[in-house]
Design a protein around this motif. Structure first.
Motif, short mmCIF file in Angstrom:
data_model
loop_
_atom_site.label_atom_id
_atom_site.label_comp_id
_atom_site.label_asym_id
_atom_site.label_seq_id
_atom_site.Cartn_x
_atom_site.Cartn_y
_atom_site.Cartn_z
N PHE A 22 0.84 -1.19 0.00
CA PHE A 22 0.00 0.00 0.00
C PHE A 22 0.88 1.25 0.00
CE2 PHE A 22 -2.91 -3.19 1.47
CZ PHE A 22 -4.19 -2.73 1.16
N ARG A 23 0.32 2.33 -0.52
CA ARG A 23 1.03 3.61 -0.56
C ARG A 23 0.28 4.63 0.32
NH1 ARG A 23 -0.08 4.84 -5.22
NH2 ARG A 23 -1.34 6.72 -5.04
N PRO A 24 0.91 5.11 1.40
CA PRO A 24 0.21 6.08 2.26
C PRO A 24 0.16 7.47 1.62
CG PRO A 24 2.43 5.68 3.08
CD PRO A 24 2.24 4.74 1.92
N GLU A 25 -0.99 8.10 1.73
CA GLU A 25 -1.18 9.49 1.35
C GLU A 25 -1.00 10.35 2.60
OE1 GLU A 25 -2.73 10.69 -2.19
OE2 GLU A 25 -1.06 9.26 -2.16
N PRO A 26 -0.94 11.68 2.45
CA PRO A 26 -0.78 12.53 3.63
C PRO A 26 -1.91 12.34 4.64
CG PRO A 26 -0.29 13.77 1.64
CD PRO A 26 -0.85 12.45 1.19
N ALA A 27 -1.55 12.35 5.91
CA ALA A 27 -2.54 12.20 6.98
C ALA A 27 -3.37 13.47 7.11
CB ALA A 27 -1.84 11.89 8.30
N GLU A 28 -4.61 13.28 7.51
CA GLU A 28 -5.50 14.40 7.85
C GLU A 28 -5.99 14.19 9.28
OE1 GLU A 28 -7.31 15.87 3.66
OE2 GLU A 28 -8.24 14.06 4.48
N THR A 29 -6.72 15.18 9.79
CA THR A 29 -7.21 15.12 11.17
C THR A 29 -8.72 14.95 11.16
OG1 THR A 29 -5.44 16.60 11.90
CG2 THR A 29 -7.32 16.34 13.36
N LEU A 30 -9.20 13.92 11.86
CA LEU A 30 -10.64 13.77 12.02
C LEU A 30 -11.10 14.80 13.05
CD1 LEU A 30 -13.35 12.24 11.61
CD2 LEU A 30 -12.70 10.82 13.58
N MET A 31 -11.96 15.72 12.59
CA MET A 31 -12.50 16.76 13.47
C MET A 31 -14.02 16.65 13.49
SD MET A 31 -10.03 19.99 12.56
CE MET A 31 -10.30 20.73 14.17
N ILE A 32 -14.57 16.77 14.67
CA ILE A 32 -16.01 16.68 14.84
C ILE A 32 -16.49 17.88 15.65
CG2 ILE A 32 -17.91 15.35 15.87
CD1 ILE A 32 -16.38 12.81 15.22
N GLY A 33 -17.60 18.45 15.20
CA GLY A 33 -18.18 19.57 15.91
C GLY A 33 -19.64 19.32 16.21
N GLU A 34 -20.05 19.65 17.44
CA GLU A 34 -21.48 19.61 17.79
C GLU A 34 -22.12 20.87 17.24
OE1 GLU A 34 -24.44 19.20 21.66
OE2 GLU A 34 -22.25 19.07 21.92
N ILE A 35 -23.08 20.70 16.33
CA ILE A 35 -23.62 21.84 15.59
C ILE A 35 -24.13 22.93 16.52
CG2 ILE A 35 -25.38 22.56 13.94
CD1 ILE A 35 -25.18 19.76 12.68
N ALA A 36 -24.78 22.54 17.59
CA ALA A 36 -25.36 23.53 18.50
C ALA A 36 -24.31 24.40 19.17
CB ALA A 36 -26.20 22.83 19.56
N ARG A 37 -23.05 23.96 19.18
CA ARG A 37 -21.99 24.70 19.86
C ARG A 37 -21.03 25.39 18.88
NH1 ARG A 37 -21.27 23.34 25.29
NH2 ARG A 37 -22.67 21.70 26.05
N LEU A 38 -21.28 25.28 17.59
CA LEU A 38 -20.38 25.88 16.61
C LEU A 38 -20.70 27.35 16.38
CD1 LEU A 38 -20.28 23.05 13.90
CD2 LEU A 38 -18.63 23.49 15.73
N ALA A 39 -19.68 28.09 15.99
CA ALA A 39 -19.86 29.50 15.63
C ALA A 39 -20.31 29.55 14.17
CB ALA A 39 -18.54 30.25 15.82
N LEU A 40 -21.60 29.78 13.98
CA LEU A 40 -22.19 29.68 12.64
C LEU A 40 -22.68 31.04 12.11
CD1 LEU A 40 -24.25 26.39 13.10
CD2 LEU A 40 -21.96 26.68 12.14
N ASP A 41 -22.04 32.11 12.57
CA ASP A 41 -22.47 33.44 12.13
C ASP A 41 -21.74 33.91 10.87
OD1 ASP A 41 -20.05 33.58 13.40
OD2 ASP A 41 -20.49 35.42 14.50
N ALA A 42 -20.90 33.05 10.28
CA ALA A 42 -20.14 33.45 9.09
C ALA A 42 -21.07 33.57 7.89
CB ALA A 42 -19.04 32.44 8.80
N GLU A 43 -20.99 34.67 7.20
CA GLU A 43 -21.77 34.89 5.99
C GLU A 43 -20.81 35.10 4.81
OE1 GLU A 43 -24.93 34.58 5.70
OE2 GLU A 43 -25.37 34.34 7.85
#
Length: 258
Positions: A96-117
């Motif tokens: 197998f050939r490894p690709e670059p690692a990424e980060t699993l990130m999870i956010g609880e929607i009710a606690r996210l800052a969602l004021d970005a327009e």
């Protein structure tokens, strides 16, 4: 909810209990792995495994034989907490050939800052037909420098067969697509996945990524989902952290035959 509990819930609902990610794909459970099998333009690979040191090499060989027998290149999606601890090294030794690692990130929607327009002069449009998909693909190819043929195929197939499980959004400057992203919704789970957020170079740094995250989060919440999941690149991770996402583990694609 603490990180350990949240990660266990994600593993249970989204990996061990995986659903096919598009029409024509199927989920199979074979021994200690859960795999998706799709056509040549779909995603083929291992989404979950429960292996020990004694049986890991045999399981790896079995998956190589299985997918190569179908004529499919495939991916083993390895998470940082998967066992055995040397599974990545075993995959590499098996070809197998490894690709670059990424980060699993999870956010609880009710606690996210969602004021970005969106910035002034930008409007967000949901892609629901071929013309919209072509705009998503155009942004993808410009932003990432990769071929969008597979993305086009998967989006069109999913919009035709099961439109309620995917949301694709394009940011337009006038009539020019300058940023795009999609979201995959898994009915019966608490999670929605954010994918493919990309912006053409001339429009980066203006808040488009944040606006697309906020837009999709509001859609996910309206459809009853509680958490958003992202495989975050080093570029997107700090933005997501500022919005309230938590880094839980890493995820590394190991490719075979691609």
């Amino acid at each position: 909810m603490d990180d350990t509990t949240l990660l266990a819930r994600y593993d249970r609902e989204m990996r061990e209990g995986a659903r096919p990610d598009g029409p024509g794909a199927r989920i199979e459970r074979a021994g200690g792995v859960v795999r998706q099998v799709a056509d040549a333009q779909g995603w083929n690979g291992i989404v979950w495994s429960h292996l020990d040191a004694a049986g890991a090499d045999r399981a790896i060989r079995e998956q190589i034989v299985y997918f190569t027998g179908l004529g499919r290149a495939f991916e083993w999606k390895l998470y940082g907490h998967d066992l055995p601890v040397d599974l990545g090294a075993r995959l590499t030794a098996a070809g197998f050939r490894p690709e670059p690692a990424e980060t699993l990130m999870i956010g609880e929607i009710a606690r996210l800052a969602l004021d970005a327009e969106p910035p002034e002069g930008i409007r967000l449009v949901q892609a629901t037909d071929r013309a919209g998909v072509e705009m998503v693909v155009a942004v993808h190819e410009k932003a990432f420098g990769t071929d969008g043929t597979g993305l086009r195929h998967r989006l069109l197939a999913r919009l035709r067969a099961d439109p309620g499980t995917v949301v694709a959004v394009v940011a337009l400057a006038g009539e020019e697509p300058v940023s795009a992203a999609r979201m995959e919704l898994v009915p019966g789970t608490r999670f929605a996945g954010l994918w493919g957020g990309g912006t053409v170079e001339a429009w980066r740094g203006r808040g488009l990524y944040r606006a697309l995250v906020a837009h999709r989060a509001r859609v996910a919440a309206a459809r009853g989902h509680r958490h958003l999941q992202v495989d975050a690149s080093p570029m997107s991770r700090p933005i997501l952290q500022r919005l309230g996402f938590r880094a839980l583990t890493t995820t590394t694609p190991y490719l075979y035959g691609a």
